[in-house]
Design an enzyme around this catalytic site. Structure first.
Site, PDB file in Angstrom:
ATOM      1  N   ARG A  62       0.829  -1.214   0.000  1.00  0.00           N
ATOM      2  CA  ARG A  62       0.000   0.000   0.000  1.00  0.00           C
ATOM      3  C   ARG A  62       0.863   1.263   0.000  1.00  0.00           C
ATOM      4  O   ARG A  62       0.497   2.257  -0.653  1.00  0.00           O
ATOM      5  CB  ARG A  62      -0.933  -0.015   1.212  1.00  0.00           C
ATOM      6  CG  ARG A  62      -1.916   1.130   1.208  1.00  0.00           C
ATOM      7  CD  ARG A  62      -3.015   0.909   2.233  1.00  0.00           C
ATOM      8  NE  ARG A  62      -4.060   1.920   2.090  1.00  0.00           N
ATOM      9  CZ  ARG A  62      -4.399   2.752   3.064  1.00  0.00           C
ATOM     10  NH1 ARG A  62      -3.795   2.722   4.240  1.00  0.00           N
ATOM     11  NH2 ARG A  62      -5.356   3.652   2.856  1.00  0.00           N
ATOM     12  N   HIS A  87       0.440   4.403  -2.603  1.00  0.00           N
ATOM     13  CA  HIS A  87       0.218   5.782  -2.175  1.00  0.00           C
ATOM     14  C   HIS A  87       1.394   6.691  -2.532  1.00  0.00           C
ATOM     15  O   HIS A  87       1.221   7.896  -2.682  1.00  0.00           O
ATOM     16  CB  HIS A  87      -0.094   5.834  -0.674  1.00  0.00           C
ATOM     17  CG  HIS A  87      -1.502   5.437  -0.364  1.00  0.00           C
ATOM     18  ND1 HIS A  87      -2.256   6.023   0.610  1.00  0.00           N
ATOM     19  CD2 HIS A  87      -2.307   4.501  -0.930  1.00  0.00           C
ATOM     20  CE1 HIS A  87      -3.466   5.466   0.643  1.00  0.00           C
ATOM     21  NE2 HIS A  87      -3.512   4.534  -0.268  1.00  0.00           N
ATOM     22  N   ASN A 115      -4.069   8.810   4.427  1.00  0.00           N
ATOM     23  CA  ASN A 115      -2.887   8.176   5.016  1.00  0.00           C
ATOM     24  C   ASN A 115      -2.856   8.190   6.533  1.00  0.00           C
ATOM     25  O   ASN A 115      -2.307   7.283   7.163  1.00  0.00           O
ATOM     26  CB  ASN A 115      -1.610   8.892   4.524  1.00  0.00           C
ATOM     27  CG  ASN A 115      -1.408   8.772   3.019  1.00  0.00           C
ATOM     28  OD1 ASN A 115      -1.955   7.858   2.396  1.00  0.00           O
ATOM     29  ND2 ASN A 115      -0.638   9.678   2.447  1.00  0.00           N
ATOM     30  N   HIS A 174      -6.154  -5.877  -2.463  1.00  0.00           N
ATOM     31  CA  HIS A 174      -6.929  -6.072  -1.236  1.00  0.00           C
ATOM     32  C   HIS A 174      -7.163  -7.558  -0.932  1.00  0.00           C
ATOM     33  O   HIS A 174      -7.978  -7.890  -0.090  1.00  0.00           O
ATOM     34  CB  HIS A 174      -8.256  -5.315  -1.307  1.00  0.00           C
ATOM     35  CG  HIS A 174      -8.092  -3.826  -1.222  1.00  0.00           C
ATOM     36  ND1 HIS A 174      -9.136  -2.934  -1.344  1.00  0.00           N
ATOM     37  CD2 HIS A 174      -6.982  -3.061  -1.014  1.00  0.00           C
ATOM     38  CE1 HIS A 174      -8.683  -1.695  -1.227  1.00  0.00           C
ATOM     39  NE2 HIS A 174      -7.379  -1.739  -1.031  1.00  0.00           N
ATOM     40  N   ASP A 223      -9.678  -9.475   3.012  1.00  0.00           N
ATOM     41  CA  ASP A 223     -10.064 -10.729   2.365  1.00  0.00           C
ATOM     42  C   ASP A 223     -10.445 -11.694   3.476  1.00  0.00           C
ATOM     43  O   ASP A 223      -9.589 -12.093   4.271  1.00  0.00           O
ATOM     44  CB  ASP A 223      -8.867 -11.246   1.553  1.00  0.00           C
ATOM     45  CG  ASP A 223      -9.084 -12.642   0.974  1.00  0.00           C
ATOM     46  OD1 ASP A 223     -10.094 -13.301   1.307  1.00  0.00           O
ATOM     47  OD2 ASP A 223      -8.226 -13.073   0.182  1.00  0.00           O
TER      48      ASP A 223
HETATM   49  C1  HEM Z   1      -9.111   1.191  -5.973  1.00  0.00           C
HETATM   50  C2  HEM Z   1      -9.018   2.143  -5.074  1.00  0.00           C
HETATM   51  C3  HEM Z   1      -8.563   1.871  -3.665  1.00  0.00           C
HETATM   52  C4  HEM Z   1      -9.174   2.307  -2.537  1.00  0.00           C
HETATM   53  C5  HEM Z   1     -10.430   3.163  -2.451  1.00  0.00           C
HETATM   54  C6  HEM Z   1      -8.420   1.793  -1.430  1.00  0.00           C
HETATM   55  C7  HEM Z   1      -8.709   2.041  -0.104  1.00  0.00           C
HETATM   56  C8  HEM Z   1      -8.128   1.388   0.954  1.00  0.00           C
HETATM   57  C9  HEM Z   1      -8.526   1.549   2.324  1.00  0.00           C
HETATM   58  C10 HEM Z   1      -9.603   2.485   2.817  1.00  0.00           C
HETATM   59  C11 HEM Z   1      -7.764   0.715   3.064  1.00  0.00           C
HETATM   60  C12 HEM Z   1      -7.822   0.540   4.572  1.00  0.00           C
HETATM   61  C13 HEM Z   1      -7.149   1.700   5.236  1.00  0.00           C
HETATM   62  C14 HEM Z   1      -7.467   1.741   6.715  1.00  0.00           C
HETATM   63  O1  HEM Z   1      -8.638   1.606   7.074  1.00  0.00           O
HETATM   64  O2  HEM Z   1      -6.531   1.939   7.506  1.00  0.00           O
HETATM   65  C15 HEM Z   1      -6.869   0.028   2.175  1.00  0.00           C
HETATM   66  C16 HEM Z   1      -5.943  -0.906   2.553  1.00  0.00           C
HETATM   67  C17 HEM Z   1      -5.075  -1.512   1.690  1.00  0.00           C
HETATM   68  N1  HEM Z   1      -4.919  -1.215   0.349  1.00  0.00           N
HETATM   69 FE1  HEM Z   1      -6.160  -0.133  -0.786  1.00  0.00          FE
HETATM   70  N2  HEM Z   1      -7.377   1.061  -1.908  1.00  0.00           N
HETATM   71  C18 HEM Z   1      -7.416   1.083  -3.261  1.00  0.00           C
HETATM   72  C19 HEM Z   1      -6.504   0.511  -4.116  1.00  0.00           C
HETATM   73  C20 HEM Z   1      -5.391  -0.183  -3.706  1.00  0.00           C
HETATM   74  C21 HEM Z   1      -4.305  -0.567  -4.565  1.00  0.00           C
HETATM   75  C22 HEM Z   1      -4.171  -0.189  -6.032  1.00  0.00           C
HETATM   76  C23 HEM Z   1      -3.425  -1.274  -3.809  1.00  0.00           C
HETATM   77  C24 HEM Z   1      -2.122  -1.904  -4.205  1.00  0.00           C
HETATM   78  C25 HEM Z   1      -1.941  -2.517  -5.351  1.00  0.00           C
HETATM   79  C26 HEM Z   1      -3.983  -1.338  -2.472  1.00  0.00           C
HETATM   80  C27 HEM Z   1      -3.428  -2.008  -1.430  1.00  0.00           C
HETATM   81  C28 HEM Z   1      -3.948  -2.016  -0.147  1.00  0.00           C
HETATM   82  C29 HEM Z   1      -3.462  -2.903   0.897  1.00  0.00           C
HETATM   83  C30 HEM Z   1      -2.429  -3.992   0.718  1.00  0.00           C
HETATM   84  C31 HEM Z   1      -4.155  -2.563   2.058  1.00  0.00           C
HETATM   85  C32 HEM Z   1      -3.966  -3.164   3.459  1.00  0.00           C
HETATM   86  C33 HEM Z   1      -2.851  -2.394   4.145  1.00  0.00           C
HETATM   87  C34 HEM Z   1      -2.511  -2.896   5.534  1.00  0.00           C
HETATM   88  O3  HEM Z   1      -3.040  -3.907   6.002  1.00  0.00           O
HETATM   89  O4  HEM Z   1      -1.683  -2.217   6.178  1.00  0.00           O
HETATM   90  N3  HEM Z   1      -5.147  -0.632  -2.446  1.00  0.00           N
HETATM   91  N4  HEM Z   1      -7.106   0.465   0.895  1.00  0.00           N
END
Ligand code: HEM
Ligand SMILES: *[C@@H]1O[C@H](CO)[C@@H](O)[C@H](O)[C@H]1NC(C)=O
Ligand SMILES: *[C@@H]1O[C@H](CO)[C@@H](O)[C@H](O)[C@H]1NC(C)=O
Length: 323
Positions: free
Chosen positions: A64, A68, A96, A196, A243
């Site tokens: 992530r 970002h 962030n 995700h 997931d």
């Molecule tokens: C399509 C639009 C996307 C949205 C709206 C989005 C939004 C989010 C949100 C809201 C979270 C949780 C943050 C939290 O509550 O602390 C998250 C987690 C995450 N996102 Fe996305 N995301 C998107 C695309 C992506 C992309 C393109 C990737 C990487 C290829 C990605 C990888 C991740 C990962 C791996 C997590 C988990 C991080 C952790 O456990 O520390 N996301 N995302």
């Protein structure tokens, strides 16, 4: 027309000049550090491996971070910069704040890389390699990363807060246009959302979905409500797996969940909700290889967003501070 010897030698020397100039501009290449820092891939892999074996979620957090970083003024390590008195960086911008993690892993890689190859390898490239290794370590695909990015000399709270990063409340149209603005196609967007398949989200990111939406499996919603109270403020930081089955394993189950209305975020479920991306979700849910293939292609494209190339930028000594 026959070239005179003087005009052909002019042509040759301008070709040579062109080659020197483009080499000096150093486009991204997989071999960028082969001569100068041959140990680089091994250092990155060993640090990521030991961090992820202790805490698998760090793989998700690093993936992530890369996303970002790349979406805010290109993949230039700007997301890693700490706030100072005179610089308000990206870390506390709305998408962030309280949410990005894994910075310590990047710091540890950087200090080992600096010991082996001082002032040579950018933080932006370290993050690129670490994101690839993170996916691979959790059972995802492998690919060759392009390198040669330089680090930004600044970072911008305002740019990270300006709406270039998608929100969990984003609509399908908004997701499509935000990715398109970065040169990424609808297919790239859907494949990258498959990121995700690993990691966690906070209650504040999915509360509206589990209490208010109807395109959600009711047992799934009830289960998530147990650890995410309805009233805002309480339990905001409680986390749930993105997931439900295999959040420490990089596979295509994210797409199977969407088919079963078990997407955790609103922005996940919009990909399978009667719209233009339903068929891609269906394909990925049935064909893990197709997902892996498209994910890899999209990660490489994302890594190509606005690369900061020599003579611009710098090689930061500490990823948290501009030199
Ligand atoms: C399509 C639009 C996307 C949205 C709206 C989005 C939004 C989010 C949100 C809201 C979270 C949780 C943050 C939290 O509550 O602390 C998250 C987690 C995450 N996102 Fe996305 N995301 C998107 C695309 C992506 C992309 C393109 C990737 C990487 C290829 C990605 C990888 C991740 C990962 C791996 C997590 C988990 C991080 C952790 O456990 O520390 N996301 N995302
Ligand atoms: C970031 O989050 C912290 C802790 O929740 C909060 O105190 C701070 O005001 C937030 N910063 C911004 C810029 O929103
Ligand atoms: C759900 O929708 C209602 C009515 O629009 C709104 O008042 C509420 O804040 C929303 N969120 C939750 C978590 O109930």
């Amino acid at each position: 027309m026959v070239l005179s010897s003087s005009s052909s030698s002019w042509l040759l020397s301008s070709l040579a000049l062109f080659l020197v100039v483009t080499a000096g501009r150093s486009q991204l290449s997989p071999n960028y550090y082969h001569q100068s820092c041959p140990k680089l891939p091994f250092i990155v892999k060993s640090v990521v491996q030991s961090a992820v074996s202790k805490q698998p979620r760090l793989a998700a957090s690093i993936l992530r971070l890369f996303f970002h970083d790349c979406f805010v003024n290109g993949c230039d390590g700007s997301v890693l910069v700490d706030d100072t008195g005179s610089l308000k960086g990206e870390k506390t911008a709305a998408p962030n704040n309280g949410s990005l993690r894994g910075f310590e892993v990047i710091d540890e890689i950087k200090s080992k890389v600096e010991a082996a190859c001082p002032s040579l390898v950018s933080c932006a490239d370290i993050l690129t390699i670490a994101a690839r290794d993170s996916v691979l370590l959790l059972g995802g695909p492998n690919w060759e990363v392009k390198l040669g990015r330089r680090d930004s000399k600044t970072a911008s709270f305002n740019d990270a807060n300006s709406g270039v990063l998608p929100r969990p409340s984003s609509s399908l149209d908004t997701l499509i246009s935000l990715f398109q603005a970065q040169g990424l196609s609808v297919k790239d967007m859907v494949a990258l959302s498959g990121g995700h398949t690993i990691g966690k989200a906070r209650c504040i990111s999915f509360r509206d979905r589990i209490y208010n939406e109807t395109n959600i499996d009711s047992l799934f919603a009830k289960a998530k409500q147990m650890n995410c109270p309805r009233s805002s403020g309480s339990g905001d930081d409680n986390v749930a797996n993105l997931d439900i089955q295999t959040t420490n394993y990089f596979d295509n189950s994210y797409f199977k969940n969407l088919i079963n209305k078990r997407g955790l975020l609103h922005s996940d479920q919009v990909l399978f909700n009667g719209g233009s991306t339903d068929s891609l979700v269906q394909t990925y849910s049935q064909n893990g290889n197709a997902f892996n293939c498209d994910f890899v292609a999209a990660m490489i494209k994302m890594g190509d967003i606005k690369p900061l190339l020599a003579p611009n930028g710098e090689i930061r000594k500490n990823c948290r501070r501009v030199n």
